[in-house]
Design a protein around this motif. Sequence first.
Motif, PDB file in Angstrom:
ATOM      1  N   SER A  32     -31.564 -88.005 -17.781  1.00 36.93           N
ATOM      2  CA  SER A  32     -31.672 -86.542 -17.875  1.00 36.93           C
ATOM      3  C   SER A  32     -30.517 -85.903 -17.100  1.00 36.93           C
ATOM      4  CB  SER A  32     -32.992 -86.082 -17.249  1.00 36.93           C
ATOM      5  OG  SER A  32     -32.962 -86.370 -15.855  1.00 36.93           O
ATOM      6  N   ILE A  33     -30.328 -84.598 -17.342  1.00 39.50           N
ATOM      7  CA  ILE A  33     -29.257 -83.877 -16.634  1.00 39.50           C
ATOM      8  C   ILE A  33     -29.566 -83.889 -15.131  1.00 39.50           C
ATOM      9  CG2 ILE A  33     -28.147 -81.611 -16.343  1.00 39.50           C
ATOM     10  CD1 ILE A  33     -28.662 -81.141 -19.348  1.00 39.50           C
ATOM     11  N   GLU A  34     -30.844 -83.754 -14.798  1.00 42.66           N
ATOM     12  CA  GLU A  34     -31.248 -83.760 -13.382  1.00 42.66           C
ATOM     13  C   GLU A  34     -30.837 -85.080 -12.709  1.00 42.66           C
ATOM     14  OE1 GLU A  34     -35.438 -83.294 -13.008  1.00 42.66           O
ATOM     15  OE2 GLU A  34     -35.301 -82.929 -10.852  1.00 42.66           O
ATOM     16  N   GLU A  35     -31.025 -86.175 -13.417  1.00 47.33           N
ATOM     17  CA  GLU A  35     -30.634 -87.478 -12.842  1.00 47.33           C
ATOM     18  C   GLU A  35     -29.113 -87.579 -12.694  1.00 47.33           C
ATOM     19  OE1 GLU A  35     -34.327 -89.913 -14.812  1.00 47.33           O
ATOM     20  OE2 GLU A  35     -32.431 -90.992 -14.616  1.00 47.33           O
ATOM     21  N   VAL A  36     -28.377 -86.987 -13.635  1.00 45.58           N
ATOM     22  CA  VAL A  36     -26.905 -86.986 -13.515  1.00 45.58           C
ATOM     23  C   VAL A  36     -26.522 -86.204 -12.251  1.00 45.58           C
ATOM     24  CG1 VAL A  36     -24.725 -86.210 -14.556  1.00 45.58           C
ATOM     25  CG2 VAL A  36     -26.508 -87.193 -16.018  1.00 45.58           C
ATOM     26  N   VAL A  37     -27.143 -85.036 -12.075  1.00 44.60           N
ATOM     27  CA  VAL A  37     -26.866 -84.199 -10.901  1.00 44.60           C
ATOM     28  C   VAL A  37     -27.102 -85.016  -9.618  1.00 44.60           C
ATOM     29  CG1 VAL A  37     -27.726 -82.207  -9.574  1.00 44.60           C
ATOM     30  CG2 VAL A  37     -27.335 -81.995 -12.055  1.00 44.60           C
ATOM     31  N   ASN A  38     -28.202 -85.762  -9.595  1.00 46.88           N
ATOM     32  CA  ASN A  38     -28.528 -86.549  -8.393  1.00 46.88           C
ATOM     33  C   ASN A  38     -27.481 -87.627  -8.121  1.00 46.88           C
ATOM     34  OD1 ASN A  38     -30.774 -85.044  -7.934  1.00 46.88           O
ATOM     35  ND2 ASN A  38     -32.178 -86.465  -8.974  1.00 46.88           N
ATOM     36  N   VAL A  39     -26.984 -88.278  -9.180  1.00 38.50           N
ATOM     37  CA  VAL A  39     -25.966 -89.331  -8.986  1.00 38.50           C
ATOM     38  C   VAL A  39     -24.683 -88.692  -8.440  1.00 38.50           C
ATOM     39  CG1 VAL A  39     -24.556 -91.132 -10.079  1.00 38.50           C
ATOM     40  CG2 VAL A  39     -26.908 -90.771 -10.861  1.00 38.50           C
ATOM     41  N   ASP A 150     -20.444 -80.736 -12.718  1.00 36.84           N
ATOM     42  CA  ASP A 150     -19.170 -80.841 -12.004  1.00 36.84           C
ATOM     43  C   ASP A 150     -19.299 -81.673 -10.723  1.00 36.84           C
ATOM     44  OD1 ASP A 150     -20.170 -79.262  -9.950  1.00 36.84           O
ATOM     45  OD2 ASP A 150     -19.048 -77.465 -10.501  1.00 36.84           O
ATOM     46  N   GLY A 151     -18.234 -81.751  -9.956  1.00 36.60           N
ATOM     47  CA  GLY A 151     -18.190 -82.599  -8.760  1.00 36.60           C
ATOM     48  C   GLY A 151     -19.067 -82.110  -7.623  1.00 36.60           C
ATOM     49  N   ASN A 152     -19.572 -80.878  -7.720  1.00 36.20           N
ATOM     50  CA  ASN A 152     -20.521 -80.376  -6.712  1.00 36.20           C
ATOM     51  C   ASN A 152     -21.960 -80.669  -7.122  1.00 36.20           C
ATOM     52  OD1 ASN A 152     -18.488 -79.042  -5.137  1.00 36.20           O
ATOM     53  ND2 ASN A 152     -18.387 -77.504  -6.783  1.00 36.20           N
ATOM     54  N   LEU A 176     -13.230 -83.372 -14.718  1.00 38.29           N
ATOM     55  CA  LEU A 176     -13.897 -82.140 -14.286  1.00 38.29           C
ATOM     56  C   LEU A 176     -15.384 -82.363 -14.042  1.00 38.29           C
ATOM     57  CD1 LEU A 176     -11.206 -80.872 -15.178  1.00 38.29           C
ATOM     58  CD2 LEU A 176     -12.483 -79.075 -16.276  1.00 38.29           C
ATOM     59  N   GLY A 177     -15.881 -83.510 -14.519  1.00 35.12           N
ATOM     60  CA  GLY A 177     -17.293 -83.793 -14.320  1.00 35.12           C
ATOM     61  C   GLY A 177     -17.861 -84.630 -15.451  1.00 35.12           C
ATOM     62  N   VAL A 178     -19.177 -84.714 -15.482  1.00 38.54           N
ATOM     63  CA  VAL A 178     -19.851 -85.517 -16.503  1.00 38.54           C
ATOM     64  C   VAL A 178     -20.237 -84.603 -17.666  1.00 38.54           C
ATOM     65  CG1 VAL A 178     -21.773 -87.071 -17.023  1.00 38.54           C
ATOM     66  CG2 VAL A 178     -20.841 -86.971 -14.691  1.00 38.54           C
ATOM     67  N   LEU A 179     -19.661 -84.905 -18.832  1.00 42.29           N
ATOM     68  CA  LEU A 179     -19.939 -84.132 -20.037  1.00 42.29           C
ATOM     69  C   LEU A 179     -21.266 -84.628 -20.591  1.00 42.29           C
ATOM     70  CD1 LEU A 179     -18.301 -82.061 -21.575  1.00 42.29           C
ATOM     71  CD2 LEU A 179     -17.110 -83.937 -22.725  1.00 42.29           C
ATOM     72  N   VAL A 180     -22.324 -83.805 -20.449  1.00 39.66           N
ATOM     73  CA  VAL A 180     -23.641 -84.292 -20.868  1.00 39.66           C
ATOM     74  C   VAL A 180     -23.986 -83.915 -22.302  1.00 39.66           C
ATOM     75  CG1 VAL A 180     -24.687 -84.618 -18.601  1.00 39.66           C
ATOM     76  CG2 VAL A 180     -24.726 -82.361 -19.634  1.00 39.66           C
ATOM     77  N   LYS A 181     -23.450 -82.764 -22.750  1.00 42.13           N
ATOM     78  CA  LYS A 181     -23.689 -82.341 -24.144  1.00 42.13           C
ATOM     79  C   LYS A 181     -22.398 -81.735 -24.677  1.00 42.13           C
ATOM     80  CE  LYS A 181     -27.797 -79.886 -22.932  1.00 42.13           C
ATOM     81  NZ  LYS A 181     -28.532 -78.656 -23.196  1.00 42.13           N
ATOM     82  N   VAL A 182     -22.183 -81.876 -25.973  1.00 43.44           N
ATOM     83  CA  VAL A 182     -21.057 -81.168 -26.604  1.00 43.44           C
ATOM     84  C   VAL A 182     -21.536 -80.529 -27.893  1.00 43.44           C
ATOM     85  CG1 VAL A 182     -19.012 -82.408 -25.764  1.00 43.44           C
ATOM     86  CG2 VAL A 182     -20.275 -83.331 -27.688  1.00 43.44           C
ATOM     87  N   VAL A 419      -7.591 -76.153 -11.929  1.00 40.22           N
ATOM     88  CA  VAL A 419      -8.977 -76.070 -12.439  1.00 40.22           C
ATOM     89  C   VAL A 419      -9.754 -77.298 -11.969  1.00 40.22           C
ATOM     90  CG1 VAL A 419     -10.420 -75.955 -14.517  1.00 40.22           C
ATOM     91  CG2 VAL A 419      -8.218 -74.771 -14.468  1.00 40.22           C
ATOM     92  N   ARG A 420      -9.096 -78.458 -12.045  1.00 36.24           N
ATOM     93  CA  ARG A 420      -9.748 -79.711 -11.628  1.00 36.24           C
ATOM     94  C   ARG A 420     -10.245 -79.607 -10.182  1.00 36.24           C
ATOM     95  NH1 ARG A 420     -10.831 -84.047  -9.838  1.00 36.24           N
ATOM     96  NH2 ARG A 420      -9.843 -83.437  -7.894  1.00 36.24           N
ATOM     97  N   ALA A 421      -9.368 -79.117  -9.303  1.00 37.59           N
ATOM     98  CA  ALA A 421      -9.724 -79.030  -7.878  1.00 37.59           C
ATOM     99  C   ALA A 421     -10.867 -78.042  -7.658  1.00 37.59           C
ATOM    100  CB  ALA A 421      -8.491 -78.631  -7.077  1.00 37.59           C
ATOM    101  N   GLN A 422     -10.893 -76.997  -8.491  1.00 38.96           N
ATOM    102  CA  GLN A 422     -11.950 -75.980  -8.361  1.00 38.96           C
ATOM    103  C   GLN A 422     -13.328 -76.574  -8.715  1.00 38.96           C
ATOM    104  OE1 GLN A 422     -10.745 -72.696 -10.812  1.00 38.96           O
ATOM    105  NE2 GLN A 422     -12.768 -71.730 -10.670  1.00 38.96           N
ATOM    106  N   TYR A 423     -13.378 -77.409  -9.740  1.00 35.81           N
ATOM    107  CA  TYR A 423     -14.666 -77.960 -10.187  1.00 35.81           C
ATOM    108  C   TYR A 423     -15.007 -79.294  -9.528  1.00 35.81           C
ATOM    109  CZ  TYR A 423     -15.212 -74.196 -13.438  1.00 35.81           C
ATOM    110  OH  TYR A 423     -15.391 -72.941 -13.959  1.00 35.81           O
ATOM    111  N   ASP A 424     -14.013 -79.881  -8.868  1.00 38.17           N
ATOM    112  CA  ASP A 424     -14.283 -81.175  -8.222  1.00 38.17           C
ATOM    113  C   ASP A 424     -13.503 -81.261  -6.906  1.00 38.17           C
ATOM    114  OD1 ASP A 424     -15.090 -83.790  -7.741  1.00 38.17           O
ATOM    115  OD2 ASP A 424     -13.488 -84.660  -8.962  1.00 38.17           O
ATOM    116  N   PRO A 425     -13.842 -80.364  -5.947  1.00 36.45           N
ATOM    117  CA  PRO A 425     -13.035 -80.289  -4.710  1.00 36.45           C
ATOM    118  C   PRO A 425     -13.081 -81.571  -3.888  1.00 36.45           C
ATOM    119  CG  PRO A 425     -15.011 -78.902  -4.562  1.00 36.45           C
ATOM    120  CD  PRO A 425     -14.926 -79.384  -5.969  1.00 36.45           C
TER     121      PRO A 425
END
Length: 440
Positions: A32-39, A150-152, A176-182, A419-425
């Motif tokens: 789930s997206i929640e599990e991605v966030v936790n990782v 994103d990285g946060n 920029l992060g994990v693309l979960v849906k497109v 942009v990369r640094a902004q989303y994944d500092p």
Amino acid sequence: MFSVEKWKNGEKWTNWAGNIIAYPSEMHLPCSIEEVVNVVKHARDRKKTIRVTGAAHSFSAVAMPEHIALSLHNMRGLISIDAENQEATLWGGTYLYEIGPLLAKHGFGLMNMGDIQEQSIAGAVSTGTHGTGVTLGSLSSAVTRWCFVDGNGTYHEHIRGTDDLSEALHVSLGMLGVLVKVTLKVLPLYSLHYIGTRDTLTNGLATFAQDIRQHRHVEWFYFPGSETIQIKRMNAMAPVYQSEWRKYVENIKLQMVENGAFFAISELCKWKPALSSAMSKLAAANVVEAEKIGISYEIYPSPRSVKFQESEYAISLTQFEACMEEIHAMFKKGHLHVHFPLECRTTAGEAGYLSPTQGQESAFIAFHMYKGMSEEPYFTWVHNLMQKYHGRPHWGKQSHLTAQQVHALYPNIDKFLTVRAQYDPDKVFFTRYLEQLFIL
Ligand SMILES: Cc1cc2nc3c(=O)[nH]c(=O)nc-3n(C[C@H](O)[C@H](O)[C@H](O)COP(=O)(O)OP(=O)(O)OC[C@H]3O[C@@H](n4cnc5c(N)ncnc54)[C@H](O)[C@@H]3O)c2cc1C
């Protein structure tokens, strides 16, 4: 190859070609997206990097995990179809071979596809995976909305616009992060009429410019040193399904000729590389002329069981003929032992700070070396030649690019990195391989 379903912490990770190997300390299969966030939060708090593995079909180290490997294998499938706007939303882990039948049920199909359908949709759009067709962009160009963590550990939904984030997400190599849906633009279901022929290189070069405008898809296979080329042309037509019998016959033909016979030739060349030129000419002389019709997803991909290493570059379409003449002249000298055909395709120019085709209609030329044979000095020669043509490499394939060259070839690279640094500092998605490739 290792299996994502069975992976265990600390076990060997390898890509399809087997040239990239890693031993990530952790492997995660979120549901789930929640599990991605936790990782992501777990990685950020421990100062570890994450690489998402799609189907590990990249030849370069873009997907190579340093510390944590994550797969969306459990986040697959069609989420919704917007028939009015012709858009489909899919989970990022969905494999391309699943997408054709899923969309067909609703009367839709992908705009274009490449040679194979083993990749995940998120992996394919992250590297600008393309097919052929001068009016068509890569799979990335079909994306109208990206949903990513994103990285946060923050979840975003972003609709394509002309903003910096869209330009950065277009081809992002997962930085920029994990693309979960497109969400992808799709077309009403269509079939392809495929015709494969043999021609001479001289004829092919003389008619190339018109040919690519007369057919929706044109693809060449150039056999090193041979005067004969194979041309595959495909055009769209109303939906017609291939009969089961026809599918069976086509599969046997592909397995026996394109894979079986070619495997035997390749083994011979591995044993005696000096035979490569003769074997290339033999393969060219035996190109099978063929015609077939089927639903688009049945015709675009072919099984590829002969393994290889690959390097591929996009050059300006206007330079294609000159570049091919130069390549042919080099192979005729007989210094390079290569029997594997070069694959030549075209695409429309597209957006994206990291897109190899940005700003210009492009020709992609792909160079292969049979697995077990040394790709050097061939790939070094390719790299030097491509510098002359300002070639931009496919990010999922092998190249000798340095950060200096990346900065010279990509005028908006600094905007991408901002942009990369902004989303994944905290650089959760910035492995050493990527830092070396992008940071001067
Ligand atoms: C036999 C073969 C044939 C091929 N044919 C073609 C072709 O016709 N045309 C073409 O253009 N390319 C082709 N390729 C290259 C291939 O399409 C690309 O390298 C593609 O990226 C592989 O997709 P994947 O799902 O395996 O992604 P991976 O290789 O696993 O990953 C690619 C990149 O995407 C990132 N990524 C993956 N999933 C996510 C996610 N959910 N969120 C964020 N980042 C993610 C990874 O971290 C990595 O940076 C071919 C490769 C092979 C082995």
